[in-house]
Motif scaffolding. Structure first.
Motif, PDB file in Angstrom:
ATOM      1  N   GLN A 115       3.401   6.975   4.422  1.00 21.58           N
ATOM      2  CA  GLN A 115       4.302   8.122   4.481  1.00 21.58           C
ATOM      3  C   GLN A 115       5.670   7.685   5.003  1.00 21.58           C
ATOM      4  O   GLN A 115       5.785   6.690   5.730  1.00 21.58           O
ATOM      5  N   ALA A 116       6.667   8.453   4.638  1.00 19.19           N
ATOM      6  CA  ALA A 116       8.020   8.175   5.119  1.00 19.19           C
ATOM      7  C   ALA A 116       8.029   8.126   6.644  1.00 19.19           C
ATOM      8  O   ALA A 116       7.383   8.934   7.311  1.00 19.19           O
ATOM      9  N   GLY A 117       8.747   7.141   7.164  1.00 15.74           N
ATOM     10  CA  GLY A 117       8.801   6.942   8.600  1.00 15.74           C
ATOM     11  C   GLY A 117       7.764   5.961   9.118  1.00 15.74           C
ATOM     12  O   GLY A 117       7.847   5.519  10.269  1.00 15.74           O
ATOM     13  N   GLY A 118       6.813   5.616   8.275  1.00 13.45           N
ATOM     14  CA  GLY A 118       5.763   4.704   8.681  1.00 13.45           C
ATOM     15  C   GLY A 118       6.162   3.248   8.550  1.00 13.45           C
ATOM     16  O   GLY A 118       7.325   2.927   8.257  1.00 13.45           O
ATOM     17  N   SER A 119       5.187   2.379   8.762  1.00 17.07           N
ATOM     18  CA  SER A 119       5.427   0.937   8.735  1.00 17.07           C
ATOM     19  C   SER A 119       4.389   0.234   7.871  1.00 17.07           C
ATOM     20  O   SER A 119       3.267   0.723   7.707  1.00 17.07           O
ATOM     21  N   LEU A 120       4.789  -0.907   7.342  1.00 15.68           N
ATOM     22  CA  LEU A 120       3.893  -1.796   6.618  1.00 15.68           C
ATOM     23  C   LEU A 120       4.282  -3.222   6.946  1.00 15.68           C
ATOM     24  O   LEU A 120       5.461  -3.505   7.214  1.00 15.68           O
ATOM     25  N   ARG A 121       3.317  -4.103   6.884  1.00 16.68           N
ATOM     26  CA  ARG A 121       3.587  -5.531   7.079  1.00 16.68           C
ATOM     27  C   ARG A 121       3.080  -6.285   5.867  1.00 16.68           C
ATOM     28  O   ARG A 121       1.884  -6.250   5.567  1.00 16.68           O
TER      29      ARG A 121
ATOM     30  N   GLY B  93       3.360 -10.316  -6.727  1.00 18.28           N
ATOM     31  CA  GLY B  93       3.917  -9.049  -6.276  1.00 18.28           C
ATOM     32  C   GLY B  93       2.868  -8.150  -5.653  1.00 18.28           C
ATOM     33  O   GLY B  93       1.683  -8.215  -5.995  1.00 18.28           O
ATOM     34  N   THR B  94       3.327  -7.310  -4.744  1.00 21.48           N
ATOM     35  CA  THR B  94       2.455  -6.329  -4.120  1.00 21.48           C
ATOM     36  C   THR B  94       3.191  -4.991  -4.074  1.00 21.48           C
ATOM     37  O   THR B  94       4.381  -4.933  -3.751  1.00 21.48           O
ATOM     38  N   GLN B  95       2.487  -3.937  -4.435  1.00 20.33           N
ATOM     39  CA  GLN B  95       3.103  -2.616  -4.546  1.00 20.33           C
ATOM     40  C   GLN B  95       3.259  -1.968  -3.171  1.00 20.33           C
ATOM     41  O   GLN B  95       2.304  -1.917  -2.393  1.00 20.33           O
TER      42      GLN B  95
ATOM     43  N   GLY C 275       0.810  -1.202   0.000  1.00 20.64           N
ATOM     44  CA  GLY C 275       0.000   0.000   0.000  1.00 20.64           C
ATOM     45  C   GLY C 275       0.841   1.249   0.000  1.00 20.64           C
ATOM     46  O   GLY C 275       2.042   1.213  -0.286  1.00 20.64           O
ATOM     47  N   LEU C 276       0.189   2.341   0.322  1.00 17.30           N
ATOM     48  CA  LEU C 276       0.821   3.658   0.352  1.00 17.30           C
ATOM     49  C   LEU C 276       1.016   4.079   1.806  1.00 17.30           C
ATOM     50  O   LEU C 276       0.079   4.014   2.609  1.00 17.30           O
TER      51      LEU C 276
END
Length: 123
Positions: A13-19, A116-118, A10-11
């Motif tokens: 912001q800089a500094g954030g997290s994704l799993r 793949g995942t964006q 997903g989208l």
């Protein structure tokens, strides 16, 4: 055959997290090593992280300390926790696996790939 299905991109912001998560189906016992690669626009696919059946993890230098790879309890899934994200990690992230053990950083060492995942990190 092994089928791999990624989710969690997903989208952010800089500094954030994704799993990111990846679930294997089919010949699931052919997933001795599972891992993640990524490909940014105009660049070659590159190794991110991989983990063996026994849980030994290996990371690209660029993500050490910020990304963590783990396998699910049933061993047939793999997650990638990405913290302190930077815009330069924007890419399509691919889950991959190989029937044999060991960790390899070359894509041609792996036999099966997901779609793949964006992942997009905005500044």
């Amino acid at each position: 055959q092994v089928q791999l299905a990624e989710s969690g991109g997903g989208l952010v912001q800089a500094g954030g997290s994704l799993r990111l998560s990846c679930a294997a189906s089919g010949r699931t016992f052919d997933t001795q090593t599972m891992g993640w690669f990524r490909q940014a626009p105009g660049k070659e696919r590159e190794f991110v992280a991989a983990i063996t059946w026994s849980g030994v993890a290996y990371y690209a230098d660029s993500v050490k300390g910020r990304f963590a790879i783990s396998r699910g309890n049933a061993k047939f899934s793999v997650d990638l926790q990405m913290n302190s994200l930077k815009p330069e990690v924007t890419a399509v992230y691919y889950c991959t696996t190989r029937p044999q053990g060991g960790v390899f950083t070359k894509g041609n060492s792996y036999d099966y790939w997901g779609q793949g995942t964006q992942v997009t990190v905005s500044s």
